[in-house]
Design a protein around this motif. Structure first.
Motif, PDB file in Angstrom:
ATOM      1  N   SER A 243     -28.054  11.519 -98.013  1.00 26.78           N
ATOM      2  CA  SER A 243     -28.983  12.076 -98.988  1.00 26.78           C
ATOM      3  C   SER A 243     -29.949  13.061 -98.340  1.00 26.78           C
ATOM      4  O   SER A 243     -30.253  14.106 -98.916  1.00 26.78           O
ATOM      5  CB  SER A 243     -29.773  10.936 -99.650  1.00 26.78           C
ATOM      6  N   LYS A 244     -30.402  12.744 -97.126  1.00 24.99           N
ATOM      7  CA  LYS A 244     -31.365  13.619 -96.451  1.00 24.99           C
ATOM      8  C   LYS A 244     -30.705  14.874 -95.883  1.00 24.99           C
ATOM      9  O   LYS A 244     -31.235  15.979 -96.021  1.00 24.99           O
ATOM     10  CB  LYS A 244     -32.037  12.839 -95.317  1.00 24.99           C
ATOM     11  N   VAL A 245     -29.535  14.699 -95.248  1.00 21.46           N
ATOM     12  CA  VAL A 245     -28.913  15.813 -94.538  1.00 21.46           C
ATOM     13  C   VAL A 245     -28.105  16.710 -95.469  1.00 21.46           C
ATOM     14  O   VAL A 245     -28.227  17.938 -95.438  1.00 21.46           O
ATOM     15  CB  VAL A 245     -28.016  15.287 -93.399  1.00 21.46           C
ATOM     16  N   VAL A 246     -27.292  16.107 -96.319  1.00 18.84           N
ATOM     17  CA  VAL A 246     -26.391  16.875 -97.183  1.00 18.84           C
ATOM     18  C   VAL A 246     -27.077  17.268 -98.492  1.00 18.84           C
ATOM     19  O   VAL A 246     -27.085  18.438 -98.881  1.00 18.84           O
ATOM     20  CB  VAL A 246     -25.099  16.079 -97.461  1.00 18.84           C
ATOM     21  N   LEU A 247     -27.638  16.293 -99.166  1.00 18.53           N
ATOM     22  CA  LEU A 247     -28.294  16.583-100.453  1.00 18.53           C
ATOM     23  C   LEU A 247     -29.699  17.126-100.287  1.00 18.53           C
ATOM     24  O   LEU A 247     -30.276  17.643-101.240  1.00 18.53           O
ATOM     25  CB  LEU A 247     -28.338  15.295-101.300  1.00 18.53           C
ATOM     26  N   GLN A 248     -30.249  16.990 -99.074  1.00 16.88           N
ATOM     27  CA  GLN A 248     -31.587  17.482 -98.749  1.00 16.88           C
ATOM     28  C   GLN A 248     -32.638  16.936 -99.725  1.00 16.88           C
ATOM     29  O   GLN A 248     -33.454  17.673-100.264  1.00 16.88           O
ATOM     30  CB  GLN A 248     -31.604  19.011 -98.716  1.00 16.88           C
ATOM     31  N   THR A 249     -32.613  15.646 -99.928  1.00 15.67           N
ATOM     32  CA  THR A 249     -33.564  14.988-100.819  1.00 15.67           C
ATOM     33  C   THR A 249     -34.900  14.815-100.098  1.00 15.67           C
ATOM     34  O   THR A 249     -34.957  14.270 -98.995  1.00 15.67           O
ATOM     35  CB  THR A 249     -33.035  13.597-101.233  1.00 15.67           C
ATOM     36  N   GLN A 250     -35.983  15.250-100.718  1.00 17.29           N
ATOM     37  CA  GLN A 250     -37.326  15.129-100.148  1.00 17.29           C
ATOM     38  C   GLN A 250     -38.288  14.660-101.248  1.00 17.29           C
ATOM     39  O   GLN A 250     -39.013  15.450-101.845  1.00 17.29           O
ATOM     40  CB  GLN A 250     -37.802  16.485 -99.590  1.00 17.29           C
TER      41      GLN A 250
END
Length: 405
Positions: A243-250
Motif C-alpha cells: 500500500s505504501k510503495v505501490v499504491l502510495q497511500t499516505q
C-alpha cells in the motif's frame, strides 16, 4: 549479596538502531532514510522507541526494587523525570541555536521556520515561559515532555501492571480511546496541541511494560497459534508495504501520529511479532553481538537522542543550502555517515565519562560494551542504573540463555 544487574543486548541494539533511524529520518536529503520503516509501514521509529521505553522502564524499576526496595525505585524515576526535563531544555536550546546560526548565515531553508528562531527572536520572554511549561515545544524536542510524564508515572504504573496486567491493559486502552478528547486539555500555545499526545502514546508505553513484566512463554513459540500469528503478521506487513510503495497511500500522517491511530498500532504489531521470534531464536542476539557500537548507542539513549536531533538539523541545513548536487544520493550518503558517526561518537564519549565517574566513586565495573558486572554487596545499584536504559534479562525468553550474563 545484591541481585546482579543485567542488560538485554537485543533491546539495547533495537534502541540504538531506532535512535540512529530517528536522526536520519529528520534529514531531508538523507539517502538511507529512503529505506527506513516509515516508507514501508504505517508506523515509524517512534512506536518502536516508546514501546522499548516502556519495556526498559519496567526492567529498570524491577532491578532497583529488587536491590533497594520500591521507594528507591520510585525516587529513581522521579529523578529520571527531572533528567528528561533537562534534556528537553537542552534539545530546545540546540534547536533555537541552530535557527540563530541559519539566520546569521542568511541561509534560505525551511529549517529556519522549523527551528522557531524567528518567533523566539520576536518574543523571547514569553517563549521561554511557554517552553518551561510545555506550552511551546520546539522542533524535535516535542517527544521529551511525554517521556517526562511517563517517568513520573512509572512508580505507580509498573507495580500495578505487574499485579493486574489485564486491568492495566484495558485501562490503558480506554485512555487511548479518550485521547482525542483529553489531548486538548494539555497546556499548549498551538491550536493543534502537543505533537505527541501522551494520553494516546501511553498505550504503546504500557504494552512495552507488560511485555517485560509478563513475557511470552518459550513453549508458545513452537505452537500452531504462534505459526499462525507469524503468517498473519507477515501478510499484514507485506500488505501495508504494498500500500505504501505501490499504491502510495499516505493517510494524514500528522493526525495519525499525534493520537496514535489504530492503523499505526496494527502496523507496529505486525512487525513486532517477527522480531520477537527472531529474538527468541537468538538471531537478533547474534547480530547485536557483531554491532557493539549500535548496542552502545542504545545504552546511552538520552545523550544520543539530543546529539542526533542537533546533528540532523545541521546536516539537513547544509544539504539544502549547498544547492542541487550532481550526485544527490552520494551527497545524502555523506550526510548520513556524518550523522551516524556523530551519534556513535556521542555514545562512546558518554560511556567513557560514565566509566571514569564510576571508577572515581568506586562504582561497578563497566565492560567495553557498556554492560555492568555483578555488583558486590555495599555498591549502590543506582550507580550502575543509568536512567531507564537498564534491562534485566531478555526481551522474551530465549532457548539458550547466555551463561555469562
Amino acid at each position: 549479596m545484591t541481585t546482579p544487574i543485567r542488560r538485554s543486548i537485543e533491546v539495547d541494539f533495537l534502541r540504538g538502531a531506532v535512535l540512529i533511524m530517528i536522526a536520519l529520518d529528520h534529514i531531508c536529503g538523507s539517502s538511507l532514510a529512503k529505506f527506513m520503516l516509515h516508507n514501508y509501514a504505517f508506523c515509524d521509529a517512534a512506536e518502536v522507541f516508546v514501546f522499548l521505553g516502556g519495556y526498559a522502564s519496567a526492567a529498570a524499576y524491577a532491578a532497583i526494587e529488587a536491590n533497594r526496595g520500591g521507594r528507591a525505585a520510585t525516587l529513581r524515576f522521579l529523578s529520571r523525570s527531572v533528567q528528561i526535563y533537562r534534556a528537553y531544555w537542552l534539545t530546545a536550546a540546540l534547536m533555537l541555536a541552530s535557527g540563530a546560526m541559519i539566520a546569521a548565515l542568511r541561509l534560505r531553508t525551511p529549517m529556519l521556520a522549523e527551528s522557531e528562531w524567528p518567533l523566539f527572536a520576536a518574543q523571547p520572554g514569553s517563549m521561554i515561559r511557554d517552553i518551561a511549561l510545555f506550552r511551546h515545544q520546539p522542533y524535535l524536542a516535542a517527544v521529551l515532555p511525554m517521556y517526562a510524564f511517563f517517568a513520573l508515572g512509572a512508580g505507580v504504573a509498573v507495580p500495578y501492571a505487574r499485579r493486574a496486567p489485564v486491568v492495566t491493559l484495558f485501562g490503558s486502552l480506554i485512555v487511548w480511546l479518550l485521547a482525542p478528547v483529553l489531548g486538548p486539555l494539555l497546556p499548549s500555545a498551538r491550536a493543534g496541541g502537543w505533537g505527541f499526545n501522551p494520553f494516546a502514546w501511553q498505550f504503546m508505553f504500557v504494552c512495552g511494560m507488560l511485555v517485560r513484566l509478563h513475557p511470552v512463554p518459550p513453549a508458545f513459540y513452537a505452537s500452531h497459534t504462534a505459526r499462525g500469528l507469524m503468517r498473519i503478521a507477515i501478510g499484514t506487513a507485506l500488505g501495508f508495504a504494498f500500500s505504501k510503495v505501490v499504491l502510495q497511500t499516505q493517510p494524514m500522517p500528522g493526525i495519525m501520529k499525534q493520537n496514535l491511530a489504530p492503523l499505526r498500532i496494527v502496523s507496529f504489531a505486525a512487525l513486532a511479532w517477527p522480531v520477537a521470534v527472531a529474538i527468541q531464536r537468538g538471531w537478533l542476539r547474534a547480530l547485536a553481538s557483531r554491532m557493539r557500537d549500535v548496542v552502545n548507542v542504545g545504552q546511552q539513549g538520552m545523550p544520543c537522542f539530543v546529539a542526533g536531533a542537533f546533528i540532523s538539523i545541521v546536516i539537513d541545513t547544509a544539504l539544502r543550502a549547498s544547492g542541487p548536487h550532481r550526485m544527490p544520493f552520494v551527497a545524502g550518503l555523506c550526510g548520513d555517515a556524518l550523522a551516524i558517526g556523530t551519534v556513535i561518537a556521542t555514545a562512546r564519549l558518554t560511556r567513557t565519562l560514565k566509566r571514569r565517574a564510576g571508577a572515581t566513586r568506586g562504582g561497578p565495573a563497566v565492560s567495553r560494551s557498556g554492560q555492568t558486572s555483578t555488583m558486590p554487596a555495599g555498591i549502590r545499584p543506582t550507580q550502575a542504573l543509568q536512567g531507564t536504559d537498564v534491562g534485566a534479562g531478555g526481551l522474551w525468553p530465549r532457548r539458550q540463555p547466555d551463561a555469562s550474563r
